[in-house]
Motif scaffolding. Sequence first.
Motif, short mmCIF file in Angstrom:
data_model
loop_
_atom_site.label_atom_id
_atom_site.label_comp_id
_atom_site.label_asym_id
_atom_site.label_seq_id
_atom_site.Cartn_x
_atom_site.Cartn_y
_atom_site.Cartn_z
N LEU A 45 -5.03 -35.41 -21.59
CA LEU A 45 -6.35 -35.55 -21.00
C LEU A 45 -6.30 -35.03 -19.58
O LEU A 45 -5.48 -35.49 -18.77
CB LEU A 45 -6.79 -37.02 -21.01
N LEU A 46 -7.15 -34.05 -19.30
CA LEU A 46 -7.25 -33.49 -17.95
C LEU A 46 -8.30 -34.24 -17.15
O LEU A 46 -9.32 -34.69 -17.69
CB LEU A 46 -7.65 -32.01 -18.02
N ARG A 47 -8.05 -34.34 -15.86
CA ARG A 47 -9.00 -34.98 -14.96
C ARG A 47 -10.38 -34.35 -15.07
O ARG A 47 -11.40 -35.03 -15.14
CB ARG A 47 -8.48 -34.88 -13.52
N SER A 48 -10.42 -33.02 -15.12
CA SER A 48 -11.70 -32.32 -15.19
C SER A 48 -12.47 -32.68 -16.46
O SER A 48 -13.70 -32.82 -16.43
CB SER A 48 -11.49 -30.81 -15.11
N ASP A 49 -11.79 -32.86 -17.56
CA ASP A 49 -12.46 -33.26 -18.81
C ASP A 49 -12.90 -34.71 -18.75
O ASP A 49 -13.98 -35.06 -19.23
CB ASP A 49 -11.53 -33.06 -20.01
N TYR A 50 -12.07 -35.57 -18.17
CA TYR A 50 -12.41 -37.00 -18.08
C TYR A 50 -13.65 -37.22 -17.22
O TYR A 50 -14.48 -38.06 -17.53
CB TYR A 50 -11.22 -37.78 -17.53
#
Length: 175
Positions: free
Chosen positions: A168-173
């Motif tokens: 899980l990437l920060r940008s997606d979260y």
Amino acid sequence: MFVRTERLTLRRFTAADAEAFAAYRSDPDIARYQSWDAPLPLSKAVEKVEEFAQGDPAAPGWFQYAVDLNDVLIGDLGLNLDENLMQAELGFTLASAYQGRGYATEAVRGLLDNVFIERKLHRVSAECDARNTASARLLERVGFKQEGLRLSNSWFKGEWTDDLLFGLLRSDYLS
């Protein structure tokens, strides 16, 4: 360091947690996909809780958060912070009496909010035994994407097991 959610507090372990910790980690169903064997003797639980209590959540390596519901230990979350302090690996355990009520999802989301919003980590990964469908569903529910499947990858508790890999990437979260 505390993380508060609507119903839970993620906090540092204390000596008072040892008995509850030993109880849920002694459940064979809880231990099935975990790195320890059940039962977990109280003496070993006391040692682990003492070790957890000394951890530093901002330092590289594993830090174990106690999952607290109204002053009752119901599980724990582990976060393995990478040396670069920008990514981490996640693990979680919840006592069976508290499963199926959204507590694990709430705890994981609370920790993800902390690491992505406050601490600004770039990425969190997780892996689980492919047979552990409840854990895989939880990871997907909070936004993780399955990134891989390693067939017959781990010799675990006397058998070869398949590993599911999640990220899980920060940008997606945050989107």
